[in-house]
Design an enzyme around this catalytic site. Structure first.
Site, mmCIF file in Angstrom:
data_model
loop_
_atom_site.group_PDB
_atom_site.id
_atom_site.type_symbol
_atom_site.label_atom_id
_atom_site.label_comp_id
_atom_site.label_asym_id
_atom_site.label_seq_id
_atom_site.Cartn_x
_atom_site.Cartn_y
_atom_site.Cartn_z
ATOM 1 N N LYS A 97 0.731 -0.898 -0.100
ATOM 2 C CA LYS A 97 0.010 0.149 0.558
ATOM 3 C C LYS A 97 1.510 1.365 -0.447
ATOM 4 O O LYS A 97 0.405 2.574 -0.065
ATOM 5 C CB LYS A 97 -0.923 -0.502 1.465
ATOM 6 C CG LYS A 97 -2.102 -1.084 0.887
ATOM 7 C CD LYS A 97 -3.580 -0.656 1.797
ATOM 8 C CE LYS A 97 -4.801 -1.825 1.750
ATOM 9 N NZ LYS A 97 -4.003 -3.086 1.926
ATOM 10 N N GLU A 119 -10.067 5.718 4.393
ATOM 11 C CA GLU A 119 -10.453 4.665 5.539
ATOM 12 C C GLU A 119 -9.349 3.412 5.607
ATOM 13 O O GLU A 119 -8.625 3.817 4.699
ATOM 14 C CB GLU A 119 -11.635 4.114 4.617
ATOM 15 C CG GLU A 119 -11.345 3.238 3.697
ATOM 16 C CD GLU A 119 -10.813 3.679 2.292
ATOM 17 O OE1 GLU A 119 -10.728 4.675 2.227
ATOM 18 O OE2 GLU A 119 -10.147 3.086 1.661
ATOM 19 N N SER A 385 1.639 -9.616 -0.673
ATOM 20 C CA SER A 385 1.488 -8.231 -1.171
ATOM 21 C C SER A 385 1.246 -7.716 0.652
ATOM 22 O O SER A 385 1.655 -6.521 0.562
ATOM 23 C CB SER A 385 -0.522 -8.355 -0.410
ATOM 24 O OG SER A 385 -0.517 -8.470 -0.223
HETATM 25 C C1 LIG Z 1 -5.393 -3.968 2.459
HETATM 26 C C2 LIG Z 1 -4.248 -4.986 2.039
HETATM 27 C C3 LIG Z 1 -4.519 -6.150 0.777
HETATM 28 C C4 LIG Z 1 -6.090 -5.673 0.454
HETATM 29 O O1 LIG Z 1 -6.139 -4.934 -0.608
HETATM 30 P P1 LIG Z 1 -6.154 -5.020 -2.247
HETATM 31 O O2 LIG Z 1 -6.462 -3.414 -2.634
HETATM 32 O O3 LIG Z 1 -6.418 -5.761 -2.529
HETATM 33 O O4 LIG Z 1 -3.959 -5.093 -3.108
HETATM 34 C C5 LIG Z 1 -3.863 -7.836 0.043
HETATM 35 N N1 LIG Z 1 -3.426 -8.091 0.977
HETATM 36 C C6 LIG Z 1 -2.600 -6.633 2.015
HETATM 37 C C7 LIG Z 1 -1.144 -7.252 2.701
HETATM 38 C C8 LIG Z 1 -3.038 -5.854 2.897
HETATM 39 O O5 LIG Z 1 -2.375 -4.218 3.497
#
Ligand SMILES: *Cc1c(COP(=O)(O)O)cnc(C)c1O
Length: 401
Positions: A97, A119, A385
């Site tokens: 993010k 948010e 992610s």
């Molecule tokens: C917020 C988050 C997601 C989900 O958000 P997307 O917009 O679908 O990527 C996935 N993995 C992590 C580690 C997150 O913090």
């Protein structure tokens, strides 16, 4: 410059549509402010100084490029197909993010705003935004559901330490969807001085486009890295899908290639209302948070309550680009349950020494089902992610460790 209209990379169209999805469904007083954001963003996108500042922060502050790591142990254990992890968990703040947060705060600053507002679900977007705001000297206000505040307490403390104001949302299901509603309501009153920095590829145009662009660095790097390490494109590129930013960030660069793209949604504990957040699988067309997309909703168009073991995936909508890519069959959307996710969380921790975020563990769970069906010459890239440190207390309690 003439656009290659056949490329899926050139979406959305001028009105912000991806096929029939996307657009901008907002109160009249926000039409002009959002147009201004779009205009300024296009200028910034084409401004070498803006891009240089952004790239410089990605390199020296975030620590990019993130490694594309060949998970040899996991690959061997699952039968031999080669599994590569795109290590977004190693970014500063521990997830993908930060990539779009730095971009959004730079844009807010360029527009002369003094505050960013957002948010958050798991708290990852809130922490990343508070981080970027601290770095670039803007105020930051984060709306968060009270259930998430309790579940993700360390992230609440982080946001406060970073100087952000955290607003507790006690309405509705007290989760991500309610936090979006609350932040949006605040924005309507403050748009003159405040930049709404949305946390995924969701919301009205131009947000899905802006967030997609800032996240596309993930796939650009991954493509370069796999070509260097394997001298060919991967067979599969996989990411978990909440709003869809980490997935499209990885997919974008591969959209025009002969590569199988798979998005993994949270199947939760069942297929009933309130037992999952698998929007593309079970949802229907509708409008939510200013965009036309696929929505988990009742007969009256009210969003359903949703559940996922991962707070960051706990959302009854999905980015319009994913609704479109599903519609045209370019991306396959599938699911992983809470149980499969926990299994994957434990497996990656033990076998590779990497504790994944519960969100990312959904994508790993799918890979654990997929890899054993593939021959050894196949190559998979999966987006890790985020890191799982934020989830360990929750998992410990669940498993009574
Ligand atoms: C917020 C988050 C997601 C989900 O958000 P997307 O917009 O679908 O990527 C996935 N993995 C992590 C580690 C997150 O913090």
């Amino acid at each position: 410059m003439k656009n290659n209209i056949k490329s899926l990379k050139n979406l959305p169209d001028e009105s912000g549509y991806y096929g029939k999805f996307g657009g901008s469904f907002i109160p009249p007083q926000l039409v002009e402010p959002l147009k201004e954001i779009e205009r300024e963003y296009i200028k910034a996108k084409n401004d070498p100084d803006f891009q240089k500042e952004y790239r410089d922060l990605l390199t020296n502050y975030v620590g990019r490029p993130s490694p594309l790591y060949f998970a040899k142990n996991l690959s061997t254990k699952l039968g031999g197909a080669k599994i590569y992890l795109k290590r977004e968990d190693l970014n500063h703040t521990g997830a993908h993010k930060i990539n779009h947060c730095l971009g959004e705060v730079l844009l807010a600053k360029r527009m002369g705003k003094n505050k960013v507002l957002a948010e958050t679900g798991a708290g990852q977007h809130g922490v990343a935004l508070a981080t970027a705001a601290a770095l670039l000297g803007l105020e930051c206000e984060i709306h968060m559901g009270s259930i998430d505040i309790e579940k993700e307490h360390p992230n609440v403390i982080r946001m406060k330490l970073l100087g952000a104001k955290v607003v507790e949302v006690t309405s509705g299901g007290k989760c991500l969807k309610d936090a979006v509603d609350s932040a949006f309501a605040t924005f309507i009153n403050e748009y003159k001085t405040t930049f709404f920095a949305i946390g995924s590829v969701v919301g009205p145009h131009p947000y899905p486009m802006i967030v997609r662009d800032f996240q596309s660095i993930v796939g650009k790097e991954a493509k370069e890295q796999i070509l260097k390490q394997e001298d060919r494109l991967p067979d599969y590129v996989i990411g978990c899908v909440g709003g869809g930013s980490n997935a499209i960030g990885l997919f974008h660069e591969f959209l025009d290639d002969e590569v199988k793209l798979v998005g993994v949604e949270p199947a939760g504990i069942g297929s009933g209302v309130g037992e999952h957040a698998a929007t593309i699988t079970y949802g229907t067309e509708g409008v939510i948070h200013g965009m036309k997309t696929i929505v988990l909703q009742d007969k009256n168009g009210e969003p359903n309550s949703v559940h996922s073991i991962a707070s960051g995936l706990d959302y009854p909508g999905v980015g319009p680009i994913h609704a479109y890519l599903k519609d045209i069959g370019r991306v396959e959307y599938t699911r992983a349950s809470d149980d499969e996710t926990i299994k994957a969380f434990l497996e990656l921790s033990k076998v590779e020494g990497i504790i994944p975020a519960l969100e990312s563990a959904h994508a790993i769970a799918y890979v654990m089902n997929l890899a054993p069906t593939l021959s050894k010459d196949k190559i998979i890239i999966v987006n890790l992610s985020g890191r799982g440190d934020k989830d360990i207390d929750y998992v410990a309690k669940l498993l009574k460790i």
